[in-house]
Design a protein around this motif. Sequence first.
Motif, PDB file in Angstrom:
ATOM      1  N   HIS A 117     141.328  35.740 159.999  1.00  0.00           N
ATOM      2  CA  HIS A 117     140.047  35.819 160.473  1.00  0.00           C
ATOM      3  C   HIS A 117     139.742  34.613 161.036  1.00  0.00           C
ATOM      4  O   HIS A 117     138.361  34.379 161.512  1.00  0.00           O
ATOM      5  CB  HIS A 117     139.134  36.215 159.150  1.00  0.00           C
ATOM      6  CG  HIS A 117     139.347  35.091 158.064  1.00  0.00           C
ATOM      7  ND1 HIS A 117     140.666  34.930 157.234  1.00  0.00           N
ATOM      8  CD2 HIS A 117     138.678  34.115 157.360  1.00  0.00           C
ATOM      9  CE1 HIS A 117     140.386  33.977 156.224  1.00  0.00           C
ATOM     10  NE2 HIS A 117     139.232  33.387 156.385  1.00  0.00           N
ATOM     11  N   LEU A 118     140.577  33.422 161.198  1.00  0.00           N
ATOM     12  CA  LEU A 118     139.977  32.411 161.650  1.00  0.00           C
ATOM     13  C   LEU A 118     140.559  32.255 163.134  1.00  0.00           C
ATOM     14  O   LEU A 118     141.755  32.613 163.276  1.00  0.00           O
ATOM     15  CB  LEU A 118     140.705  31.050 160.814  1.00  0.00           C
ATOM     16  CG  LEU A 118     140.426  30.800 159.482  1.00  0.00           C
ATOM     17  CD1 LEU A 118     141.313  29.692 159.039  1.00  0.00           C
ATOM     18  CD2 LEU A 118     138.951  30.964 159.157  1.00  0.00           C
ATOM     19  N   ASP A 119     139.595  31.798 163.996  1.00  0.00           N
ATOM     20  CA  ASP A 119     140.092  31.322 165.311  1.00  0.00           C
ATOM     21  C   ASP A 119     140.847  30.347 165.308  1.00  0.00           C
ATOM     22  O   ASP A 119     141.213  29.589 164.217  1.00  0.00           O
ATOM     23  CB  ASP A 119     138.795  31.209 166.412  1.00  0.00           C
ATOM     24  CG  ASP A 119     138.013  29.900 165.921  1.00  0.00           C
ATOM     25  OD1 ASP A 119     138.232  29.222 165.265  1.00  0.00           O
ATOM     26  OD2 ASP A 119     136.843  29.997 166.654  1.00  0.00           O
ATOM     27  N   ASP A 120     141.403  29.663 166.600  1.00  0.00           N
ATOM     28  CA  ASP A 120     142.575  28.683 166.469  1.00  0.00           C
ATOM     29  C   ASP A 120     141.752  27.411 166.292  1.00  0.00           C
ATOM     30  O   ASP A 120     142.462  26.676 165.719  1.00  0.00           O
ATOM     31  CB  ASP A 120     143.052  28.891 167.886  1.00  0.00           C
ATOM     32  CG  ASP A 120     144.112  29.816 168.094  1.00  0.00           C
ATOM     33  OD1 ASP A 120     144.427  30.578 167.245  1.00  0.00           O
ATOM     34  OD2 ASP A 120     144.718  29.650 169.365  1.00  0.00           O
ATOM     35  N   GLU A 121     140.761  27.261 166.542  1.00  0.00           N
ATOM     36  CA  GLU A 121     139.840  25.859 166.270  1.00  0.00           C
ATOM     37  C   GLU A 121     139.823  25.844 164.756  1.00  0.00           C
ATOM     38  O   GLU A 121     140.273  24.458 164.370  1.00  0.00           O
ATOM     39  CB  GLU A 121     138.593  25.834 166.900  1.00  0.00           C
ATOM     40  CG  GLU A 121     137.740  24.646 166.742  1.00  0.00           C
ATOM     41  CD  GLU A 121     136.705  24.690 167.460  1.00  0.00           C
ATOM     42  OE1 GLU A 121     135.833  23.593 167.212  1.00  0.00           O
ATOM     43  OE2 GLU A 121     136.398  25.285 168.369  1.00  0.00           O
ATOM     44  N   SER A 122     139.348  26.824 164.265  1.00  0.00           N
ATOM     45  CA  SER A 122     139.302  26.556 162.603  1.00  0.00           C
ATOM     46  C   SER A 122     140.409  26.591 161.956  1.00  0.00           C
ATOM     47  O   SER A 122     140.786  25.953 160.898  1.00  0.00           O
ATOM     48  CB  SER A 122     138.295  27.837 161.961  1.00  0.00           C
ATOM     49  OG  SER A 122     138.752  28.912 162.399  1.00  0.00           O
ATOM     50  N   ALA A 162     143.330  25.156 163.120  1.00  0.00           N
ATOM     51  CA  ALA A 162     143.843  23.955 163.439  1.00  0.00           C
ATOM     52  C   ALA A 162     142.954  22.955 162.424  1.00  0.00           C
ATOM     53  O   ALA A 162     143.714  22.050 161.880  1.00  0.00           O
ATOM     54  CB  ALA A 162     143.437  23.521 164.879  1.00  0.00           C
ATOM     55  N   ALA A 163     141.929  23.187 162.190  1.00  0.00           N
ATOM     56  CA  ALA A 163     141.063  22.221 161.530  1.00  0.00           C
ATOM     57  C   ALA A 163     141.472  22.498 159.929  1.00  0.00           C
ATOM     58  O   ALA A 163     141.339  21.454 159.101  1.00  0.00           O
ATOM     59  CB  ALA A 163     139.548  22.544 161.552  1.00  0.00           C
ATOM     60  N   PHE A 164     141.749  23.468 159.608  1.00  0.00           N
ATOM     61  CA  PHE A 164     142.326  23.844 158.188  1.00  0.00           C
ATOM     62  C   PHE A 164     143.403  23.183 157.964  1.00  0.00           C
ATOM     63  O   PHE A 164     143.859  22.418 156.807  1.00  0.00           O
ATOM     64  CB  PHE A 164     142.552  25.207 157.974  1.00  0.00           C
ATOM     65  CG  PHE A 164     143.358  25.829 156.802  1.00  0.00           C
ATOM     66  CD1 PHE A 164     142.907  25.694 155.480  1.00  0.00           C
ATOM     67  CD2 PHE A 164     144.891  26.037 156.792  1.00  0.00           C
ATOM     68  CE1 PHE A 164     143.743  25.930 154.438  1.00  0.00           C
ATOM     69  CE2 PHE A 164     145.694  26.238 155.692  1.00  0.00           C
ATOM     70  CZ  PHE A 164     145.156  26.316 154.582  1.00  0.00           C
ATOM     71  N   LEU A 165     144.660  23.118 159.132  1.00  0.00           N
ATOM     72  CA  LEU A 165     145.929  22.339 158.648  1.00  0.00           C
ATOM     73  C   LEU A 165     145.506  20.885 158.484  1.00  0.00           C
ATOM     74  O   LEU A 165     146.042  20.229 157.908  1.00  0.00           O
ATOM     75  CB  LEU A 165     146.666  22.713 159.953  1.00  0.00           C
ATOM     76  CG  LEU A 165     147.229  24.205 160.257  1.00  0.00           C
ATOM     77  CD1 LEU A 165     148.048  24.113 161.622  1.00  0.00           C
ATOM     78  CD2 LEU A 165     147.949  24.654 159.101  1.00  0.00           C
TER      79      LEU A 165
END
Length: 393
Positions: A61-66, A68-71
């Motif tokens: 459910h996350l886009d790539d930006e979010s 990447a921010a999670f990582l």
Amino acid sequence: MSDLIVRVAARGEGVTADGRHAAFAAPGDTLTPENIVLPGPHQQAPPCRHFPQCGGCQLQHLDDESYAAFLTDRITGALAAQGVAAPIRPPALSPPRTRRRAALQAESKGGAVTLGFSEGASHNIVDLRDCWILTPALFAVIAPLRKLLARVLKGRARIHLTEIDQGVDVLIEGKIADGLAAIEAVTAFCLANQIARLAIDDGIGPETRWEPDGVTITLGGVAVPFPAGSFLQATREGEGALVAAVKEAVGGATVCADLFAGLGTFALSLPGKVYAAEAGRDVVLALQAGAARAGRAVFAEHRDLFRRPLTAAECDRFHAIILDPPRAGAKEQISQLAASNVPIIAYVSCNPSSFARDTDILCKGGYTLDWVQPVGQFRWSTHVELAGRFRRT
């Protein structure tokens, strides 16, 4: 009053600034007082029909930006808990459908077989009819493998699929039927689906049932024999990002040690002389064979680095040391490294928490963490990998 989701926690749930948690929420979503998630700019429609039931992915459910921010947040938070800060580079994300290895579950009941990933925190198996993380070559094997298992599988099994140089490697951990009919079914499946090798492990170790040619995996330009069920970086893109980070970290060092070396992902990618230590006997023999055949200056030793880590004096012989330990980290080896004078340490990790603990030991021993490169090769999962460079100051 509604609250804004500001981050994603380690298990994948969204969290508001005041600590409220919500499943399948992305940063920028709104959580109402009734705990309803109102999608925001970073919420995407999950592409796979099995999400969220399938345990193979938790973050579709996350886009790539979010994502990447999670990582990045996982690594930053783990280091902060140890009182350490370091520059975190933008994550290297593997694209969808690039996972070249996977461990699936299979169960035979009433002549029908369920084959796929387990549900999250459950033994129930999601029968895989769609997958956005496996390579096309691995996914193409799923349907014919399900038919084979319906004929030969007894009970439940764990299935390891790996894409190697010659095709798909299949390891079945479980019991299958004996007799000519089962042998013929296995042979027909392998012939029809270009299987590189099929092995069965019924509890006493893998027994090869099909291998027309010796199987290998190419690492650093070297074809290395591939023992059944061996570890391999999950995607080619992830491997490339980690190798690039390690090579950058060690720079021009020409005498290096690769600890927890595996099949030689890093050892075979480095110039000069490399000492490689690994506890898996079959893996060491495979690395030795590949390096010898290619004429690489790699000395591989069978060595348990938990019970017998390199001493500080041994570490001092090298210009740089690379280590890629299992999830628990390498506390015993790190303690010796912290007491050494090795100029550069490149640390590859699949667990931000154990990496942060080991970072604290190294920093207290006089090392500086120069940078961290996050790698997201387990697409849409909560699994985080990274490489970091430590420098003796």
